[in-house]
Design a protein around this motif. Structure first.
Motif, PDB file in Angstrom:
ATOM      1  N   ILE A  39       0.849  -1.200   0.000  1.00 19.20           N
ATOM      2  CA  ILE A  39       0.000   0.000   0.000  1.00 19.20           C
ATOM      3  C   ILE A  39       0.880   1.245   0.000  1.00 19.20           C
ATOM      4  N   TYR A  40       0.561   2.160  -0.886  1.00 13.65           N
ATOM      5  CA  TYR A  40       1.266   3.446  -0.888  1.00 13.65           C
ATOM      6  C   TYR A  40       0.260   4.531  -0.527  1.00 13.65           C
ATOM      7  N   THR A  41       0.636   5.359   0.442  1.00 14.94           N
ATOM      8  CA  THR A  41      -0.254   6.425   0.888  1.00 14.94           C
ATOM      9  C   THR A  41       0.492   7.755   0.829  1.00 14.94           C
ATOM     10  N   CYS A  42      -0.136   8.750   0.209  1.00 12.76           N
ATOM     11  CA  CYS A  42       0.515  10.064   0.105  1.00 12.76           C
ATOM     12  C   CYS A  42       0.551  10.703   1.488  1.00 12.76           C
ATOM     13  N   GLY A  43       1.727  11.100   1.897  1.00 11.08           N
ATOM     14  CA  GLY A  43       1.894  11.636   3.241  1.00 11.08           C
ATOM     15  C   GLY A  43       1.893  13.156   3.273  1.00 11.08           C
ATOM     16  N   MET A  79       4.538   5.502   3.383  1.00 11.07           N
ATOM     17  CA  MET A  79       3.977   6.856   3.377  1.00 11.07           C
ATOM     18  C   MET A  79       5.115   7.842   3.182  1.00 11.07           C
ATOM     19  N   ASN A  80       4.998   8.655   2.145  1.00  8.50           N
ATOM     20  CA  ASN A  80       6.097   9.578   1.856  1.00  8.50           C
ATOM     21  C   ASN A  80       5.981  10.857   2.672  1.00  8.50           C
ATOM     22  N   ILE A  81       7.106  11.511   2.827  1.00 11.27           N
ATOM     23  CA  ILE A  81       7.143  12.829   3.454  1.00 11.27           C
ATOM     24  C   ILE A  81       7.634  13.797   2.375  1.00 11.27           C
ATOM     25  N   GLU A 227       8.027  12.840  -7.233  1.00 14.95           N
ATOM     26  CA  GLU A 227       8.522  12.374  -5.933  1.00 14.95           C
ATOM     27  C   GLU A 227       7.804  11.076  -5.541  1.00 14.95           C
ATOM     28  N   CYS A 228       6.471  11.087  -5.668  1.00 17.08           N
ATOM     29  CA  CYS A 228       5.710   9.901  -5.242  1.00 17.08           C
ATOM     30  C   CYS A 228       5.960   8.708  -6.170  1.00 17.08           C
ATOM     31  N   SER A 229       6.001   8.948  -7.487  1.00 15.93           N
ATOM     32  CA  SER A 229       6.264   7.835  -8.407  1.00 15.93           C
ATOM     33  C   SER A 229       7.607   7.183  -8.083  1.00 15.93           C
ATOM     34  N   PRO A 252      -4.374  16.964  -9.970  1.00 17.87           N
ATOM     35  CA  PRO A 252      -3.581  16.235 -10.967  1.00 17.87           C
ATOM     36  C   PRO A 252      -2.621  15.191 -10.371  1.00 17.87           C
ATOM     37  N   HIS A 253      -2.482  15.171  -9.024  1.00 19.42           N
ATOM     38  CA  HIS A 253      -1.372  14.410  -8.441  1.00 19.42           C
ATOM     39  C   HIS A 253      -1.366  12.923  -8.831  1.00 19.42           C
ATOM     40  N   HIS A 254      -2.464  12.222  -8.572  1.00 24.96           N
ATOM     41  CA  HIS A 254      -2.447  10.782  -8.843  1.00 24.96           C
ATOM     42  C   HIS A 254      -2.520  10.477 -10.343  1.00 24.96           C
ATOM     43  N   GLU A 255      -3.190  11.334 -11.069  1.00 23.49           N
ATOM     44  CA  GLU A 255      -3.221  11.187 -12.522  1.00 23.49           C
ATOM     45  C   GLU A 255      -1.775  11.264 -13.051  1.00 23.49           C
ATOM     46  N   ALA A 256      -1.028  12.217 -12.512  1.00 26.88           N
ATOM     47  CA  ALA A 256       0.360  12.389 -12.942  1.00 26.88           C
ATOM     48  C   ALA A 256       1.214  11.199 -12.515  1.00 26.88           C
ATOM     49  N   GLU A 257       0.952  10.666 -11.321  1.00 27.64           N
ATOM     50  CA  GLU A 257       1.718   9.494 -10.855  1.00 27.64           C
ATOM     51  C   GLU A 257       1.552   8.317 -11.825  1.00 27.64           C
ATOM     52  N   ILE A 258       0.320   8.136 -12.306  1.00 28.68           N
ATOM     53  CA  ILE A 258       0.075   7.044 -13.262  1.00 28.68           C
ATOM     54  C   ILE A 258       0.857   7.295 -14.547  1.00 28.68           C
TER      55      ILE A 258
HETATM   56 ZN   LIG Z   1       1.671  11.446  -3.518  1.00 26.91          ZN
END
Ligand SMILES: [Zn+2]
Length: 482
Positions: A39-43, A79-81, A227-229, A252-258
């Motif tokens: 599981i990845y969760t945006c922190g 979870m990222n910082i 950063e998240c990708s 746009p964040h998760h769209e961009a991650e994909i």
């Molecule tokens: Zn994120």
């Protein structure tokens, strides 16, 4: 009934299957190790203290993890910082201190807050400024450029070319042609080909001060999305089971991650996208100007405990907006008071040495709590099962029709439920965040993660508590002289 989740990507309730299960052959024997779920969760972005709206999302993610674990899965959560972006850089500049000095106290406050809310610590908390992840970001950007999915513009920044990624907009169900002017767009701020192209690498400018890293495109810093990708794939690999965040992260964040991740790997990045709805305060969007903006210490100052706030943030289904009010906090307090009193009565009954047998057939409704949560984390249904159980067993206690063995079974039922809810009143005198740290340490020891266990012991020490390992398990005591 199988576990189902509402997947933002398909806009449908889908039966949950791990990548493990999907790849296993039907001949696999029973007794194999439990399925693993990534599981990845945006922190948090550590430029200020997080507000209770942020914690609603983190509590939901904690509920998700604890439920999956109760169902026997092994969860690996990251979870990222975010410790470098426009806001953190601006904050450091205004405070006239280095970026890391500026973000440090907010990182610290974040960990303090999640401990207070009994949110299980993720297995990894990668920081965006860690050189190994910066290297990974640069590697991904270079791959995107080589595939024609990214380009360096005249302003020296590198942008994602969204017109070359056919699935762009699929997650947000966003029709690109609506804002699609063809050809080159001149924008005040950027020199991009398309107005929707987003920055992967931001070229250094004076405002950034000494915040910069070297790259093949000159000095600069990463965009937030990459950063998240990079951190997700560096730790969990090219594909992950579940990715969570708040609804405002979808576009746009998760769209961009994909677009970034799939643009590099050519594989489907995430199997299930789960998003938590907004938190309102008194029916309105939280904002500093309305005076309804609360951090966790703001709510603690009003006399509420971490477990009461946890309960208040958890009790509404994650896809429904949650309206935070002081009456709601009172209701949370009453609900927990009812649970505490019920447990006390059951404990007393379970210790009675009576030969009297139950004359009531009221038994704990085993599995029904979990079954409700299987249905897209239907917490209202699950709490309904719990409080029906409390009512029925209280009645049997009132009528003296329950024996000690039955009381024991009810307590066992509760301890299973509380592995998910995590709201049991702790022993007097030990603060919630200390209990959470101790619990995390016990888990680290179970997983034979001695390094983590030692770190947590040190952290307990620093807060004036001592962890001792005895044959009956870990004992937590206040250090003398502190
Ligand atoms: Zn994120």
């Amino acid at each position: 009934m199988p576990i189902r989740f509402f997947n933002t990507y398909s806009r449908q309730l889908e039966e949950f299957e791990t990548r493990d299960t999907a790849s296993r052959s039907p001949r696999d024997e029973p007794g194999r190790p439990a399925d693993k779920i990534d599981i990845y969760t945006c922190g948090p972005t550590v430029y200020s203290r997080a507000h209770i709206g942020n914690f609603r999302a983190y509590v939901f993610e904690d509920l998700l993890q604890r439920h999956l674990e109760l169902r026997g899965y092994r969860v690996h959560r990251v979870m990222n910082i975010t410790d470098v972006d426009d806001k953190t850089i601006r904050g450091a500049r205004e405070a006239k201190i280095p970026l890391s000095k500026f973000t440090e106290p907010f990182k610290h406050a974040f960990f303090e807050d999640i401990d207070t809310l009994r949110i299980k610590r993720a297995d990894d908390f990668p920081s965006a400024t860690d050189q190994r992840y910066i290297d990974k970001m640069i590697e991904m950007i270079a791959a995107l450029i080589s595939r024609g999915l990214a380009y360096q513009a005249d302003d020296q920044s590198v942008y994602y070319r969204i017109s070359k990624f056919p699935n762009y907009g699929k997650l947000a169900h966003f029709d690109l042609t609506q804002l699609q002017p063809t050809g080159r767009v001149k924008n005040d701020e950027y020199d991009k080909e398309h107005i929707g192209d987003f920055a992967l690498w931001k070229a250094w400018d004076e405002e950034d001060g000494d915040v910069k890293w070297d790259s093949p495109w000159g000095p600069g810093r990463p965009g937030w999305h990459i950063e998240c990708s990079a951190m997700a794939t560096a730790i969990l690999g090219d594909q992950i089971d579940i990715h969570c965040g708040g609804v405002d992260n979808i576009f746009p964040h998760h769209e961009a991650e994909i677009a970034q991740t799939e643009g590099v790997t050519g594989k489907r990045f995430v199997c299930y996208w789960l998003h938590c709805a907004h938190l309102l305060v008194d029916g309105q969007k939280m904002s500093k100007s309305l005076g309804n903006f609360y951090t966790l210490p703001d709510v603690l100052e009003r006399g509420y405990s971490g477990r009461e706030i946890r309960y208040a943030l958890m009790r509404v289904h994650y896809r429904a907006p949650l309206n935070f009010t002081w009456e709601g906090m009172e209701e949370a307090r009453q609900a927990l008071g009812r649970i505490d009193e019920w447990i006390m009565r059951l404990e007393e009954k379970s210790q009675e040495e009576n030969a009297q047998r139950s004359t009531s057939n009221v038994e704990p409704p085993m599995q029904r709590f979990e079954a409700a949560l299987d249905d897209d984390l239907n917490i209202s249904g699950a709490l309904g099962v719990l409080f029906d159980g409390i009512r029925d067993s209280n009645r049997a206690l009132d009528e003296q029709t329950m024996d000690s063995a039955a009381a024991h079974r009810w307590l066992q039922w509760w301890s299973r439920i509380d592995r998910v809810l995590a709201v049991t009143e702790t022993r007097a005198g030990i603060p919630d965040e200390i209990v959470a740290l101790a619990e995390a340490r016990a888990q680290a020891r179970l997983a034979k993660d001695w390094r983590k266990s030692d770190e947590l012991r040190d952290e307990l020490m620093a807060r004036g508590w001592e962890a001792r390992d005895t044959k009956d398990g870990q004992k937590i005591t206040k250090r003398s002289g502190s």
